[in-house]
Design a protein around this motif. Structure first.
Motif, mmCIF file in Angstrom:
data_model
loop_
_atom_site.group_PDB
_atom_site.id
_atom_site.type_symbol
_atom_site.label_atom_id
_atom_site.label_comp_id
_atom_site.label_asym_id
_atom_site.label_seq_id
_atom_site.Cartn_x
_atom_site.Cartn_y
_atom_site.Cartn_z
ATOM 1 N N LYS A 119 -5.658 10.272 -7.600
ATOM 2 C CA LYS A 119 -5.443 9.740 -6.247
ATOM 3 C C LYS A 119 -6.138 10.605 -5.212
ATOM 4 O O LYS A 119 -6.746 10.106 -4.273
ATOM 5 N N PHE A 147 -2.413 4.455 -0.917
ATOM 6 C CA PHE A 147 -2.256 3.441 -1.954
ATOM 7 C C PHE A 147 -1.140 2.455 -1.651
ATOM 8 O O PHE A 147 -0.809 1.614 -2.467
ATOM 9 N N PRO A 205 -2.654 -5.343 -5.695
ATOM 10 C CA PRO A 205 -2.438 -3.971 -5.218
ATOM 11 C C PRO A 205 -3.722 -3.263 -4.777
ATOM 12 O O PRO A 205 -3.661 -2.160 -4.238
ATOM 13 N N ALA A 206 -4.878 -3.902 -5.021
ATOM 14 C CA ALA A 206 -6.126 -3.286 -4.551
ATOM 15 C C ALA A 206 -6.286 -3.470 -3.046
ATOM 16 O O ALA A 206 -7.142 -2.857 -2.430
ATOM 17 N N ASN A 258 -4.957 -2.227 -0.517
ATOM 18 C CA ASN A 258 -4.154 -1.164 0.079
ATOM 19 C C ASN A 258 -4.880 -0.536 1.285
ATOM 20 O O ASN A 258 -5.911 -1.034 1.726
ATOM 21 N N LEU A 308 -6.507 2.193 1.501
ATOM 22 C CA LEU A 308 -7.826 2.726 1.175
ATOM 23 C C LEU A 308 -8.886 1.620 1.216
ATOM 24 O O LEU A 308 -10.029 1.855 1.627
ATOM 25 N N SER A 309 -8.509 0.421 0.820
ATOM 26 C CA SER A 309 -9.479 -0.685 0.852
ATOM 27 C C SER A 309 -9.809 -1.068 2.296
ATOM 28 O O SER A 309 -10.925 -1.488 2.586
#
Lengths: 159, 159
Positions: free
Chosen positions: B4, B118, B133-134, B136, B138-139
């Motif tokens: 992470k 995350f 869950p992608a 998040n 960070l995306s």
């Protein structure tokens, strides 16, 4: 989904989004539009398309996925500036190369296990990677995504 | 370093690299250059600077880091197109806002634990996040990095 898979998915989504947008945009440009400069005295559309194709064609080498397929692009679209070389590939050749380069990457990335993205890329040493594990294959992909977005922003000015 | 932390570092490096490049470039532009269009009939430099400042000023809200500081930017640089609003902030005001917005983000990101990146971002529901869950925080940062690179590519044409 484990963390690596999620992270890889984020980075790949980001890459593929930019590729798809750029591809759709370039497909909708006429050959004549491609020959125009993005702004007066700046790069022509065709040069930026060739430049991106050349950079992306070399990606498999840095990611350990095989040799580049179009080495002839490098002297024209990487080592030389636009309008300094008379004989460059035609728009229709570059369109075919563009498709082939990005199809190859899409297929290769789909088969790449998440773990592989966290290994060092092939242009750095083991010692450097030990010092900075964030310089892995995924970070290369992120850098290329930003590079693509940068030039896509310029290409968009052709419309 | 755990995964992470490494992943967060990659994304933050990518973001900060783009911010630093754009900041340095904008700092080296004269106010006169900022008033020019990046290409004939396209957005002016000042509009793109205001647009990026507006988008980045709103980032803390979507990342759960607090309210935007300059809500007045939104109607001018997000909801309106360039050259449709007569009264816009001056170049020197925008330069101050730019610095303040990016300093705030840099400080906030430095204090953000890796885990927080995350979690879901604040404009999506728990159910949607369960499905993907992608999507998040960070995306969100990756998307904004690409957006910044896109417009930075255009700003670069001012020189």
């Amino acid at each position: 989904m484990d963390q690596k898979t999620i992270l890889t998915k984020i980075a790949l989504n980001g890459w593929q989004t930019q590729v798809d947008r750029a591809t759709q945009f370039v497909n909708n440009l006429t050959d004549e539009e491609l020959m125009k400069e993005v702004a007066p005295g700046k790069n022509r559309g065709i040069y930026l398309v060739g430049h991106l194709a050349a950079v992306h064609d070399a990606l498999p080498e840095i990611l350990g996925l095989g040799k580049r397929a179009y080495p002839d692009l490098q002297p024209v679209f990487l080592q030389a500036a636009d309008k300094t070389i008379k004989q460059i590939p035609s728009a229709s050749e570059l369109r075919q190369i563009w498709t082939s380069v990005h199809d190859r990457l899409k297929n290769a990335f789909a088969e790449m296990p998440a773990d592989a993205w966290f290994s060092r890329h092939d242009s750095m040493t083991d010692e450097d990677f030990e010092k900075d594990p964030a310089r892995n294959k995924l970070s290369v992909l992120n850098t290329r995504t930003a590079h693509l977005a940068y030039h896509f922003g310029q290409l968009r000015l052709l419309k």
